[in-house]
Design a protein around this motif. Structure first.
Motif, PDB file in Angstrom:
ATOM      1  N   SER A 193       0.784  -1.236   0.000  1.00 23.88           N
ATOM      2  CA  SER A 193       0.000   0.000   0.000  1.00 23.88           C
ATOM      3  C   SER A 193       0.818   1.289   0.000  1.00 23.88           C
ATOM      4  N   PRO A 194       1.967   1.394   0.703  1.00 26.36           N
ATOM      5  CA  PRO A 194       2.707   2.661   0.628  1.00 26.36           C
ATOM      6  C   PRO A 194       3.168   2.995  -0.793  1.00 26.36           C
ATOM      7  N   TRP A 195       3.618   1.988  -1.523  1.00 31.99           N
ATOM      8  CA  TRP A 195       4.099   2.223  -2.890  1.00 31.99           C
ATOM      9  C   TRP A 195       2.935   2.442  -3.857  1.00 31.99           C
ATOM     10  N   LEU A 196       1.796   1.817  -3.583  1.00 35.76           N
ATOM     11  CA  LEU A 196       0.609   2.082  -4.387  1.00 35.76           C
ATOM     12  C   LEU A 196       0.118   3.504  -4.177  1.00 35.76           C
ATOM     13  N   ALA A 197       0.172   3.979  -2.936  1.00 34.78           N
ATOM     14  CA  ALA A 197      -0.373   5.292  -2.613  1.00 34.78           C
ATOM     15  C   ALA A 197       0.325   6.412  -3.378  1.00 34.78           C
ATOM     16  N   LEU A 198       1.637   6.309  -3.526  1.00 35.92           N
ATOM     17  CA  LEU A 198       2.387   7.333  -4.249  1.00 35.92           C
ATOM     18  C   LEU A 198       2.622   6.958  -5.712  1.00 35.92           C
ATOM     19  N   GLY A 199       2.058   5.858  -6.134  1.00 37.00           N
ATOM     20  CA  GLY A 199       2.212   5.459  -7.519  1.00 37.00           C
ATOM     21  C   GLY A 199       3.598   4.941  -7.850  1.00 37.00           C
ATOM     22  N   CYS A 200       4.345   4.514  -6.844  1.00 37.40           N
ATOM     23  CA  CYS A 200       5.641   3.881  -7.102  1.00 37.40           C
ATOM     24  C   CYS A 200       5.432   2.486  -7.688  1.00 37.40           C
ATOM     25  N   LEU A 201       4.294   1.899  -7.383  1.00 36.76           N
ATOM     26  CA  LEU A 201       3.851   0.640  -7.972  1.00 36.76           C
ATOM     27  C   LEU A 201       2.512   0.870  -8.646  1.00 36.76           C
ATOM     28  N   SER A 202       2.332   0.322  -9.813  1.00 41.65           N
ATOM     29  CA  SER A 202       1.052   0.385 -10.506  1.00 41.65           C
ATOM     30  C   SER A 202       0.191  -0.807 -10.092  1.00 41.65           C
ATOM     31  N   PRO A 203      -1.109  -0.605  -9.856  1.00 40.83           N
ATOM     32  CA  PRO A 203      -1.978  -1.749  -9.549  1.00 40.83           C
ATOM     33  C   PRO A 203      -2.019  -2.774 -10.675  1.00 40.83           C
ATOM     34  N   ARG A 204      -1.841  -2.294 -11.913  1.00 43.08           N
ATOM     35  CA  ARG A 204      -1.828  -3.239 -13.037  1.00 43.08           C
ATOM     36  C   ARG A 204      -0.567  -4.104 -13.008  1.00 43.08           C
ATOM     37  N   THR A 205       0.547  -3.527 -12.597  1.00 43.47           N
ATOM     38  CA  THR A 205       1.767  -4.313 -12.457  1.00 43.47           C
ATOM     39  C   THR A 205       1.554  -5.448 -11.462  1.00 43.47           C
ATOM     40  N   ILE A 206       0.923  -5.138 -10.335  1.00 51.82           N
ATOM     41  CA  ILE A 206       0.654  -6.157  -9.328  1.00 51.82           C
ATOM     42  C   ILE A 206      -0.300  -7.206  -9.879  1.00 51.82           C
ATOM     43  N   PHE A 207      -1.354  -6.765 -10.550  1.00 47.24           N
ATOM     44  CA  PHE A 207      -2.342  -7.691 -11.101  1.00 47.24           C
ATOM     45  C   PHE A 207      -1.691  -8.692 -12.045  1.00 47.24           C
ATOM     46  N   TRP A 208      -0.914  -8.196 -12.992  1.00 49.45           N
ATOM     47  CA  TRP A 208      -0.327  -9.105 -13.979  1.00 49.45           C
ATOM     48  C   TRP A 208       0.759  -9.977 -13.370  1.00 49.45           C
ATOM     49  N   GLU A 209       1.363  -9.508 -12.291  1.00 48.97           N
ATOM     50  CA  GLU A 209       2.322 -10.356 -11.590  1.00 48.97           C
ATOM     51  C   GLU A 209       1.593 -11.475 -10.833  1.00 48.97           C
ATOM     52  N   VAL A 210       0.413 -11.171 -10.314  1.00 48.35           N
ATOM     53  CA  VAL A 210      -0.416 -12.217  -9.699  1.00 48.35           C
ATOM     54  C   VAL A 210      -0.780 -13.270 -10.741  1.00 48.35           C
ATOM     55  N   LYS A 211      -1.159 -12.821 -11.918  1.00 48.47           N
ATOM     56  CA  LYS A 211      -1.533 -13.757 -12.982  1.00 48.47           C
ATOM     57  C   LYS A 211      -0.353 -14.642 -13.381  1.00 48.47           C
ATOM     58  N   ARG A 212       0.827 -14.053 -13.406  1.00 51.97           N
ATOM     59  CA  ARG A 212       2.017 -14.858 -13.714  1.00 51.97           C
ATOM     60  C   ARG A 212       2.286 -15.861 -12.592  1.00 51.97           C
ATOM     61  N   TYR A 213       2.096 -15.426 -11.361  1.00 49.98           N
ATOM     62  CA  TYR A 213       2.274 -16.313 -10.211  1.00 49.98           C
ATOM     63  C   TYR A 213       1.289 -17.479 -10.284  1.00 49.98           C
ATOM     64  N   GLU A 214       0.036 -17.171 -10.611  1.00 49.12           N
ATOM     65  CA  GLU A 214      -0.973 -18.225 -10.708  1.00 49.12           C
ATOM     66  C   GLU A 214      -0.596 -19.247 -11.778  1.00 49.12           C
ATOM     67  N   LYS A 215       0.013 -18.788 -12.840  1.00 46.62           N
ATOM     68  CA  LYS A 215       0.397 -19.673 -13.931  1.00 46.62           C
ATOM     69  C   LYS A 215       1.627 -20.502 -13.587  1.00 46.62           C
ATOM     70  N   GLU A 216       2.594 -19.888 -12.906  1.00 44.34           N
ATOM     71  CA  GLU A 216       3.870 -20.551 -12.661  1.00 44.34           C
ATOM     72  C   GLU A 216       3.970 -21.232 -11.305  1.00 44.34           C
ATOM     73  N   ARG A 217       3.157 -20.765 -10.314  1.00 42.54           N
ATOM     74  CA  ARG A 217       3.254 -21.333  -8.967  1.00 42.54           C
ATOM     75  C   ARG A 217       1.935 -21.957  -8.501  1.00 42.54           C
ATOM     76  N   LYS A 218       0.957 -21.103  -8.205  1.00 39.22           N
ATOM     77  CA  LYS A 218      -0.279 -21.622  -7.620  1.00 39.22           C
ATOM     78  C   LYS A 218      -1.409 -20.601  -7.762  1.00 39.22           C
ATOM     79  N   LYS A 219      -2.590 -21.108  -8.045  1.00 39.31           N
ATOM     80  CA  LYS A 219      -3.784 -20.274  -8.080  1.00 39.31           C
ATOM     81  C   LYS A 219      -4.723 -20.780  -6.995  1.00 39.31           C
ATOM     82  N   ASN A 220      -5.109 -19.894  -6.081  1.00 40.00           N
ATOM     83  CA  ASN A 220      -6.007 -20.294  -4.996  1.00 40.00           C
ATOM     84  C   ASN A 220      -6.761 -19.069  -4.480  1.00 40.00           C
ATOM     85  N   GLN A 221      -7.410 -19.217  -3.333  1.00 39.48           N
ATOM     86  CA  GLN A 221      -8.181 -18.106  -2.770  1.00 39.48           C
ATOM     87  C   GLN A 221      -7.290 -16.919  -2.431  1.00 39.48           C
TER      88      GLN A 221
END
Length: 475
Positions: free
Chosen positions: A252-280
């Motif tokens: 959240s601190p990096w999201l708040a100042l836009g140091c991280l993009s929410p889309r960057t996090i989203f697509w990294e989650v999708k990559r994680y789900e593909k390469e590691r695990k998809k769950n709740q």
């Protein structure tokens, strides 16, 4: 349209990766001048007696701007730092250096929008174009399945609609080189932490997570949490923790100042789900990003109402405004250990867990019946992850004047402490004067049942032994 020279005015988008404002300026201009303007209004004293931007929040911002400058240097550019009112200073610089356009990211808070409007007026008066871009949310505003004016007032309805009918856009293509205007170099102003209202950069105690501002640290945290430590797989189970670095993502601190993009996090989650695990847990992190979107769109829909004590429900004003009780809450000296421990963590680190925030907010508005906007203002000053929409939206929610379908969101502090700090380790860490009390008894000295606390409150702010004696009168 192609411009000879443009200014990129950085605001809460302090990054290069997936920054549409920067990408569009680079593609539409022969050369660009990246600019950050330090607005002195952000560091003034509030009517409640504390700085609008506190030292810890200021430190994180200072570091984030510093890192933005170094990241721009890697792209063969530089960062021009101004100080003053952005609506005046940015158009002035544009005129001086011959810029034909100013590019910037849209905000939705009333103060931010007021600055945008004045900046556009001043720029147009000098025949300087302005182009703004929506990029702070996971789902783009143009991709919602309804206009913002018809945004549902219940989060679940919003979430189901966007999940079914909207798509998350791809990240912007990587920028390799930024065509920096050489003439801008004389305007580059050295960055000084005193410009951010900081006389001395505060140090943090050991054994707590250190938050370093900037795009690099945000990216490192994302990599560490997802890939190095493989913690995303258990996010849903651990996210209500209180102690340590890794019970939640802490993006959240990096999201708040836009140091991280929410889309960057989203697509990294999708990559994680593909390469590691998809769950709740992988879904739940995206779920939290959607909550963040929702509060921003609610702020866009309701405007200034999110800052008014009546909220978006137009409820009556029956709040207490007891400065002494409020000050004790701010300082973590209410006499309720679970509340005090969370407030002391906030004051020391600039961060508090989600569970802690809900409890201290509920205590302020439901047990002390103090104006919820006072709490929101204090969080604005202290939180390194302060986001105008999420902060005020959440406080409205707890205060019963926001988007909660229930009329009252009350947290029983003792029950919450039993569920989330059963052995008292969190309180023991932040209130060392109670460290000798073993187990859950550490929560007992001043805790009162809700009905007693509301009707016959002990005098807050007493020492813990004094409060124990007084509590025995009511038990």
């Amino acid at each position: 349209m192609k411009y000879k020279r443009s200014i990129v005015w950085f605001r809460n988008d302090l990054r290069i990766r997936d920054n549409e404002t920067l990408s569009r300026a680079v593609s539409q201009s022969e050369d660009v001048i990246p600019v950050y303007c330090i607005d002195p209004r952000h560091f003034e004293q509030t009517d409640l007696g504390f700085k609008k931007t506190g030292d810890l929040r200021g430190k994180f911002l200072f570091e984030s701007v510093q890192i933005l400058g170094s990241q721009l240097q890697k792209k063969k550019a530089g960062l021009v730092v101004l100080k003053g009112f952005p609506e005046e200073e940015v158009p002035k610089l544009a005129k001086t250096c011959g810029a034909e356009a100013i590019f910037f990211s849209e905000e939705v808070g009333s103060e931010e929008r007021n600055v945008e409007t004045k900046l556009e007026k001043n720029a147009w008066a000098q025949s300087i174009a302005t182009e703004s871009f929506w990029q702070s949310t996971l789902y783009h505003i143009d991709d919602l399945p309804f206009p913002v004016s018809q945004l549902p007032e219940v989060f679940t309805q919003f979430r189901k609609a966007v999940e079914k009918m909207s798509e998350v856009r791809a990240e912007q293509e990587e920028i390799t080189v930024i065509p920096f205007a050489e003439q801008a170099k004389p305007y580059v102003r050295p960055l000084d932490y005193k410009d951010f209202g900081l006389e001395k950069l505060p140090s943090l105690p050991s054994k707590v997570m250190r938050f370093d501002g900037g795009e690099c640290s945000g990216g490192e945290r994302l990599k560490s949490y997802f890939w190095d430590k493989n913690l995303l797989k258990t996010y849903k189970e651990t996210r209500n923790g209180l102690l340590g670095m890794d019970y939640s993502s802490k993006f959240s601190p990096w999201l708040a100042l836009g140091c991280l993009s929410p889309r960057t996090i989203f697509w990294e989650v999708k990559r994680y789900e593909k390469e590691r695990k998809k769950n709740q847990s992988t879904y739940w992190l995206i779920f939290e990003l959607i909550w963040r979107d929702y509060f921003r769109f609610i702020a866009k829909k309701h405007g200034n109402k999110i800052f008014q004590v009546e909220g978006i429900k137009n409820n009556g004003d029956s709040w207490r405004r007891d400065s002494a009780d409020f000050q004790r809450w701010c300082e973590g000296k209410t006499g309720v250990p679970f509340v005090d421990a969370n407030m002391r963590e906030l004051n020391t680190t600039g961060f508090m867990s989600n569970r802690g925030r809900q409890n201290v907010a509920s205590f302020l508005v439901n047990d002390l019946n103090i104006d919820w906007t006072w709490g929101a203002s204090y969080f604005e000053s202290q939180l390194i992850d302060y986001d105008v929409c999420s902060n005020w939206g959440n406080w409205m929610y707890v205060g019963g004047v926001g988007n909660d379908p229930r009329d009252n969101r009350y947290f029983n502090i003792l029950r919450q402490a039993k569920n989330y700090d059963k052995n008292g380790d969190f309180v023991r860490f932040w209130i060392p004067e109670l460290a000798s009390i073993e187990g859950f008894d550490i929560h007992q000295p001043q805790e009162l049942p809700a009905n007693i606390l509301k009707s016959k409150r002990i005098e807050l702010g007493k020492t813990y032994p004094e409060a124990m004696v007084e509590m025995e009168k009511w038990m």
